[in-house]
Design a protein around this motif. Sequence first.
Motif, short mmCIF file in Angstrom:
data_model
loop_
_atom_site.label_atom_id
_atom_site.label_comp_id
_atom_site.label_asym_id
_atom_site.label_seq_id
_atom_site.Cartn_x
_atom_site.Cartn_y
_atom_site.Cartn_z
N UNK A 1 -2.68 7.89 9.78
CA UNK A 1 -1.34 7.29 9.86
C UNK A 1 -1.37 6.02 10.70
N UNK A 2 -2.56 5.43 10.84
CA UNK A 2 -2.70 4.22 11.63
C UNK A 2 -2.18 2.99 10.92
N UNK A 3 -2.31 1.83 11.52
CA UNK A 3 -1.81 0.59 10.93
C UNK A 3 -2.55 0.23 9.65
N UNK A 4 -1.86 -0.47 8.77
CA UNK A 4 -2.42 -0.87 7.48
C UNK A 4 -2.79 -2.34 7.47
N UNK A 5 -2.70 -2.99 8.61
CA UNK A 5 -3.03 -4.41 8.68
C UNK A 5 -3.88 -4.69 9.91
N UNK B 1 -6.58 6.41 3.16
CA UNK B 1 -7.88 5.76 2.96
C UNK B 1 -7.88 4.35 3.54
N UNK B 2 -6.85 3.55 3.23
CA UNK B 2 -6.79 2.17 3.72
C UNK B 2 -6.70 2.13 5.23
N UNK B 3 -5.90 3.00 5.81
CA UNK B 3 -5.77 3.04 7.27
C UNK B 3 -7.10 3.36 7.93
N UNK B 4 -7.82 4.33 7.39
CA UNK B 4 -9.11 4.71 7.97
C UNK B 4 -10.17 3.63 7.71
N UNK C 1 -7.37 -8.54 4.84
CA UNK C 1 -7.00 -8.10 6.19
C UNK C 1 -8.16 -8.24 7.18
N UNK C 2 -9.39 -8.15 6.68
CA UNK C 2 -10.58 -8.28 7.53
C UNK C 2 -11.54 -9.22 6.82
N UNK D 1 0.84 -1.20 0.00
CA UNK D 1 0.00 0.00 0.00
C UNK D 1 0.87 1.25 0.00
N UNK D 2 1.95 1.21 0.76
CA UNK D 2 2.90 2.33 0.77
C UNK D 2 3.46 2.55 -0.63
N UNK D 3 3.85 1.46 -1.29
CA UNK D 3 4.43 1.57 -2.63
C UNK D 3 3.40 2.10 -3.63
N UNK D 4 2.17 1.60 -3.53
CA UNK D 4 1.13 2.03 -4.45
C UNK D 4 0.78 3.50 -4.23
N UNK D 5 0.76 3.93 -2.98
CA UNK D 5 0.49 5.33 -2.68
C UNK D 5 1.59 6.23 -3.24
#
Length: 251
Positions: free
Chosen positions: A247-251, A223-226, A152-153, A96-100
């Motif tokens: 800036x929360x966790x992505x997993x 967006x993914x974090x939220x 992830x969910x 996700x970091x790379x795609x962002x």
Amino acid sequence: MADDEPKIPKFIKRKGYNMKILNPKYYVPYMKISSALHGYDMYSPPHKSNESSLTEEKAKENFDFFVISKNNRVRIFRKWIEDNFYINLDYSAASIEKLSDWMAIYAPIIVRVRKDFFISYYTYNPEWNGKFIGCNLIFDIGLYIGEYLIKKRSFLHWDMYRYNNVIGDMNKSQFYNKPFIAGSFYEIGNVIFCPFWECSNALGSELIFSNVKINKSDTLRAFVSQAIYMADIPARAQMQITEDVKDGPLE
């Protein structure tokens, strides 16, 4: 205009305007992505109209087509971005970091021609080929994000969008009957359109003009974090977001 419809700057609305002015910093990225998109697989549902304007039967046929197509489209997208940009989207937080980071560079130029871009993306008409071929890429980025959230969910899943908390008359929403991620008590957003927002915002920004610095965007990561944060809120809990979760966790 609906409240949740993207605001199109006046200069984009001008008849015939197609934004020929390009920041020199985008010359190489534009040539690279234009070449890479040549022959990209076109998404072509059976009914070329915004699902909100279709009958329930036809909208369901479009959704069934989406479900049948999505795994192959994600596979094509992942191979495309690895072959052309050496990015391995392996469903890790790092992907996700790379795609962002990639979107921060390429979002404004995925679809360079602006006239009818919004109409094409919502209605599939004009079809997503030729000058609108980048619509397929934007759509597939949304697919990857959706599949990422589902991995992830596991309680999340794809469904047809049937409600809207902002607009009273849900039939006026351009999202109605389109694919979205369901399974969360609180709505986490329409991931198919998340990258569209990023691209549309970039289209209307000053980033494309030659005398403005390019500022890095982090919309996709936020967006993914939220979305993960919203998905984890239990049913009937009193939702009180008291902290910045972008800036929360992505997993």
